[in-house]
Design an enzyme around this catalytic site. Structure first.
Site, PDB file in Angstrom:
ATOM      1  N   ARG A  69      31.605  72.783  52.215  1.00 53.08           N
ATOM      2  CA  ARG A  69      32.537  73.457  53.129  1.00 53.08           C
ATOM      3  C   ARG A  69      33.874  73.758  52.464  1.00 53.08           C
ATOM      4  O   ARG A  69      34.597  74.648  52.898  1.00 53.08           O
ATOM      5  CB  ARG A  69      32.700  72.637  54.422  1.00 53.08           C
ATOM      6  CG  ARG A  69      31.411  72.669  55.274  1.00 53.08           C
ATOM      7  CD  ARG A  69      31.540  71.930  56.578  1.00 53.08           C
ATOM      8  NE  ARG A  69      31.571  70.492  56.400  1.00 53.08           N
ATOM      9  CZ  ARG A  69      30.514  69.684  56.471  1.00 53.08           C
ATOM     10  NH1 ARG A  69      29.311  70.182  56.724  1.00 53.08           N
ATOM     11  NH2 ARG A  69      30.647  68.390  56.289  1.00 53.08           N
ATOM     12  N   GLU A 106      29.791  54.518  52.283  1.00 50.89           N
ATOM     13  CA  GLU A 106      29.640  53.361  53.162  1.00 50.89           C
ATOM     14  C   GLU A 106      28.471  52.504  52.668  1.00 50.89           C
ATOM     15  O   GLU A 106      28.563  51.289  52.526  1.00 50.89           O
ATOM     16  CB  GLU A 106      29.397  53.838  54.595  1.00 50.89           C
ATOM     17  CG  GLU A 106      29.505  52.725  55.629  1.00 50.89           C
ATOM     18  CD  GLU A 106      29.215  53.223  57.043  1.00 50.89           C
ATOM     19  OE1 GLU A 106      29.410  52.433  57.974  1.00 50.89           O
ATOM     20  OE2 GLU A 106      28.798  54.389  57.206  1.00 50.89           O
TER      21      GLU A 106
END
Lengths: 181, 193
Positions: A69, A106
């Site tokens: 993006r 994560e």
């Protein structure tokens, strides 16, 4: 701390053009979908203009955009401010010689790559992505550019998720966002 | 189909664009001469010329949608969309778009792949342009055309910077015109960034 003045009338329209998708990519996450911003021609133009107004005339020669993006916002900004556009990509997408930077997710790790020779030592750069969450990807991008002697002037994103503390992770590197979600 | 035959014969900008492409042999696998457009974005004038050529062609065609194929189509499409006042619609690999999508499968050399578009991104009757950096077999672009047509949009043209030999001689893809700026470069020993 730099976020666009919320009273700028363009911000309200940009903010309302972003669509929230619950539970994507997994349960509990509220995904900030900028594709609807791209469908609003005024909001998209205003988004680019807000970044261009900030960075034009600041002697920035590199706009580095993070896949994918960042590729949507980076090139129009680069064009308008007279800079080159450098894509920072997932592994094995860039052909030829690359430098890589690993960063933590994560769960697990990921890698971001840049072409050797895309930038020169001493150049002044912006790093662009649609959103900053934990700041892991942006930090990796900064490291990649700084390793080859580029000065990262600022990171710029449309959206910040402040609860994920990305701004802190960037430490002394300035961050500019249009919307704090 | 090629810009030089289509009004831009002798346009010096095309030479600059062609020279900005870097050939990388053996990527992504042996035997392939990969046409790398990333150096085009390192030269502001060449990048601007590329966008200007497309914008000049499309600005008065009543186009309201520029659909860019992930990921290199994202590097060109938005600038064109902004300049002609159209919206930009990303066409993505599976699982990337967060809301309701339609999907179109297409054939690769080995196996198949899939392209997706958000439901509601285009309205019936809209006039659309499809953008990618390069056309080879036309499989991906054909899938892009089908996605837009399934939503009732009219694909006016498919535009690419580079057209590989497989497509030479074909002026149309699924009945839609192709517009291509340059042919692929040959490898030469003096190439670099």
């Amino acid at each position: 701390m730099a976020a666009q003045d919320e009273k700028d009338p363009r911000i309200a329209r940009i903010s309302s053009s972003i669509r929230i998708i619950p539970d994507f990519p997994k349960k509990g996450i509220l995904f900030q979908d900028i594709t609807t911003l791209l469908l609003d021609t005024k909001a998209f133009k205003d988004t680019i203009d807000l970044f261009v107004d900030r960075y034009k005339g600041k002697n920035i020669s590199v706009v580095a955009g993070i896949e994918a993006r960042g590729f949507i916002f980076g090139p129009p900004i680069a064009l308008a401010i007279g800079a080159k556009f450098v894509p920072l990509r997932k592994p094995k997408k860039l052909p030829g010689e690359v430098i890589s930077e690993e960063y933590s997710l994560e769960y697990g790790k990921d890698v971001i790559e840049m072409h050797v020779g895309a930038v020169q030592a001493g150049e002044r750069a912006l790093v662009i992505d649609d959103l900053i969450a934990t700041g892991g990807t942006l930090c990796a991008a900064i490291s990649l550019l700084e390793r080859v002697g580029v000065h990262v002037v600022e990171c710029a994103c449309v959206i910040e998720l402040p609860e994920l503390k990305g701004r802190e992770r960037l430490e002394d590197k300035p961050l500019f966002v249009l919307i704090s979600g | 189909m090629f810009a030089a035959e289509n009004g831009l014969k002798g346009d010096p900008r095309l030479q600059g664009i062609s020279e900005a492409i870097r050939v990388v042999p053996g990527f992504p696998k042996p035997g392939i001469m990969f046409q790398d457009i990333t150096p085009l974005f390192l030269d502001h004038k060449v990048f601007k010329d590329t966008v200007d050529i497309f914008v000049d062609r499309y600005r008065d065609m009543g186009i309201s949608v520029v659909a860019g194929v992930e990921a290199r189509g994202f590097m060109f499409g938005p600038s064109i969309a902004l300049a002609i006042g159209a919206k930009f619609v990303p066409l993505r690999k599976p699982g990337k778009l967060p809301a309701s999508v339609i999907s179109e499968q297409y054939v690769l050399e080995y196996g198949t792949d899939c392209l997706e578009m958000h439901v509601g991104a285009v309205q019936p009757g809209e006039r659309a342009l499809v953008i990618d950096d390069l056309i080879a077999t036309g499989g991906t672009l054909s899938a892009a055309i089908r996605l837009l047509e399934r939503m009732g949009a009219e694909v006016v043209e498919c535009a690419c910077v580079i057209g590989l030999p497989e497509v030479k001689g074909q002026c149309r893809l699924r009945g839609k015109p192709l517009y291509i700026l340059v042919e692929p470069r040959d490898i030469d020993c003096c190439q670099g960034m």
